[in-house]
Design an enzyme around this catalytic site. Structure first.
Site, PDB file in Angstrom:
ATOM      1  N   HIS A  82       0.594  -0.955   0.182  1.00 27.68           N
ATOM      2  CA  HIS A  82      -0.043   0.025   0.498  1.00 27.68           C
ATOM      3  C   HIS A  82       1.009   1.391  -0.397  1.00 27.68           C
ATOM      4  O   HIS A  82       2.083   1.277   0.599  1.00 27.68           O
ATOM      5  CB  HIS A  82      -0.841   0.656   1.061  1.00 27.68           C
ATOM      6  CG  HIS A  82      -2.235   1.469   1.389  1.00 27.68           C
ATOM      7  ND1 HIS A  82      -1.790   2.121   1.873  1.00 27.68           N
ATOM      8  CD2 HIS A  82      -3.662   0.639   0.729  1.00 27.68           C
ATOM      9  CE1 HIS A  82      -2.858   2.676   1.547  1.00 27.68           C
ATOM     10  NE2 HIS A  82      -3.750   1.609   1.506  1.00 27.68           N
ATOM     11  N   ASP A 107       2.786  -4.955   8.768  1.00 24.92           N
ATOM     12  CA  ASP A 107       1.467  -3.420   7.180  1.00 24.92           C
ATOM     13  C   ASP A 107       0.953  -5.015   7.839  1.00 24.92           C
ATOM     14  O   ASP A 107       0.610  -5.427   7.298  1.00 24.92           O
ATOM     15  CB  ASP A 107       1.702  -3.400   6.599  1.00 24.92           C
ATOM     16  CG  ASP A 107      -0.106  -2.489   6.671  1.00 24.92           C
ATOM     17  OD1 ASP A 107      -0.534  -2.772   6.635  1.00 24.92           O
ATOM     18  OD2 ASP A 107       0.082  -1.815   5.098  1.00 24.92           O
ATOM     19  N   GLN A 128      -4.415  -5.178   6.786  1.00 28.36           N
ATOM     20  CA  GLN A 128      -5.418  -6.133   6.267  1.00 28.36           C
ATOM     21  C   GLN A 128      -5.599  -7.579   6.958  1.00 28.36           C
ATOM     22  O   GLN A 128      -6.539  -8.009   7.422  1.00 28.36           O
ATOM     23  CB  GLN A 128      -4.814  -6.783   4.908  1.00 28.36           C
ATOM     24  CG  GLN A 128      -5.852  -5.114   4.205  1.00 28.36           C
ATOM     25  CD  GLN A 128      -6.965  -4.832   4.104  1.00 28.36           C
ATOM     26  OE1 GLN A 128      -8.275  -6.198   4.137  1.00 28.36           O
ATOM     27  NE2 GLN A 128      -7.396  -4.049   3.325  1.00 28.36           N
ATOM     28  N   LYS A 130     -10.794  -1.248   9.545  1.00 23.54           N
ATOM     29  CA  LYS A 130     -10.941  -2.277   8.891  1.00 23.54           C
ATOM     30  C   LYS A 130     -11.002  -3.427  10.115  1.00 23.54           C
ATOM     31  O   LYS A 130     -11.263  -4.303   9.087  1.00 23.54           O
ATOM     32  CB  LYS A 130      -9.110  -2.606   8.267  1.00 23.54           C
ATOM     33  CG  LYS A 130      -9.270  -1.631   7.218  1.00 23.54           C
ATOM     34  CD  LYS A 130      -8.307  -2.053   6.571  1.00 23.54           C
ATOM     35  CE  LYS A 130      -7.188  -0.784   5.956  1.00 23.54           C
ATOM     36  NZ  LYS A 130      -8.334  -0.821   4.334  1.00 23.54           N
TER      37      LYS A 130
END
Length: 405
Positions: free
Chosen positions: A122, A199, A202, A225
């Protein structure tokens, strides 16, 4: 016991609305998930009955708010199995968390030092490292993905060198759904003498995260999220990594002593939480994690994978449709493109039927270049989605294609 999806859906007020005369089918969870009543009530309840600024206050409301805020930190700690609450830094999101780390390690970087990224990152995990390239002469090294969307681990192993100072890669791709072999990534980087950031923006909502088992130096979460509020995220760092990290911003709780000719800094986590933090948002994040933690992660994974597989199988039978990312063990993210049809047109036509999907480059332009497309459409599935919603999505997609071809 299997998930009771009907009962779960009843906890999300927004899922009862209609869009363009159709029941809302929300398949944009990879961008931002909806919020259950438990989160909304936690935030409004705190604001209504016990709100004040945190820390340093001696009155009742300050003490109650501080207790709720710090309890949320402990909730995050347990959620990812961090050693202590002090390992958890509250940020305004995953983007700020990664910028915090990149900024903080700047003083550790010399010209020619290498930072390893993957092409499926991202932009939030790309641009901060470009800052170090521009400002300190760091060299960015890129790891490609294989045909099925999995990370090329041989290429990753080959790119590590004595100049590698930092590795920053996704735990789950927001475009491909690929779940990386994070523990091996960390192990190989540490063998090369490099620190690692994962990261997890997600991954946090789809995987059972254990930072102790992963062994990473830093791990990033974002609240919106994980069925939580926007404007809040969390950065995990080991005690050693946080101690080495320079402060990101100045003011407020991050100081120990301020004088005219010197300043000393507080210890983590306060060292990295300058100014008034996102108090209500942190409390909302804690409520979201508590809510999510009431379910079995294995059951959630099975449910979401069932939805993804149903959608994937249906799309596979449509001529001219290309699915991006089929790595083994991937998350419930379905990115696709259609010959002769722009993804934006697909998304707009699906919206006519109440279907919410994402279209664009998904803040992953290097990956789009690698895939040979400018954009994709993306359907992503969450705990509250149903088989009937998948079928409605497929039916609407057929109708959209017939209008555009």
């Amino acid at each position: 016991m299997a998930l009771n999806i009907d009962q779960i859906r009843q906890q999300f007020p927004i899922l009862r609305r209609e869009v363009n005369g159709h029941p809302l089918v929300y398949l944009d969870n990879a961008a931002s998930a909806q919020k259950p009543e438990a989160v909304l009530k936690a935030m409004t309840g705190q604001a209504s009955h016990a709100y004040a600024n945190v820390h340093r206050g001696l009155h009742t409301l300050a003490n109650e708010t501080t207790e709720a805020f710090e309890n949320a930190r402990a909730v995050v700690q347990r959620f990812i199995n961090a050693p202590a609450p002090e390992n958890i830094i509250f940020t305004k999101g995953g983007t700020e968390a990664m910028n915090l780390v990149a900024s903080g390690i700047g003083q550790q970087i010399q010209s020619g030092d290498e930072i390893v990224l993957s092409v499926m990152e991202h932009h939030s995990n790309i641009v901060p490292w470009h800052f170090l390239r521009e400002r300190y002469g760091a060299v960015l090294k890129w790891v490609p993905v294989l045909e099925d969307g999995s990370l090329d681990m041989q290429a990753y192993q080959d790119v590590l060198s004595e100049r590698t100072k930092f590795v920053s890669v996704t735990h789950m791709s927001n475009v491909l759904g690929t779940v990386t072999d994070a523990a091996r990534i960390v192990r190989l980087a540490h063998d090369a003498g490099a620190q690692v950031l994962l990261d997890g923006c997600q991954a946090g909502v789809h995987l059972d995260i254990d930072v102790e088992a992963l062994g990473c130096d830093f791990y990033v979460l974002t609240g919106h999220k994980i069925y939580g509020p926007t404007g809040i995220g969390a950065l995990y760092g080991t005690a050693e990594a946080l101690d080495r990290l320079a402060p990101y911003q100045g003011g407020g709780e991050m100081i120990e002593i301020v004088e005219q000719d010197r300043v000393t800094y507080n210890e983590a986590p306060h060292k990295f939480e300058a100014g008034t933090p996102p108090i209500l948002e942190a409390i909302g994040l804690g409520a979201a994690i508590d809510w999510l933690g009431a379910f079995d992660f294995e059951e959630i994974t099975e449910h979401e994978d069932r939805l993804y597989r149903r959608a994937f199988d249906a799309l596979s039978s449509i001529n001219g449709l290309r699915m991006h990312g089929q790595a083994s063990g991937k998350g419930p993210v379905l990115s696709f493109s259609a010959d002769g049809i722009h993804p934006h047109d697909i998304a707009q036509l699906l919206d006519r039927y109440g279907i919410a999907v994402r279209a664009g480059h998904h803040c992953a332009q290097p990956l789009m270049t690698h895939l040979g497309v400018s954009a994709t459409a993306r359907a992503s599935f969450g705990i509250y989605n149903t088989v009937e919603e998948v079928d409605a999505f497929i039916d609407a997609l057929h109708k959209a294609r017939s209008m555009l071809l």
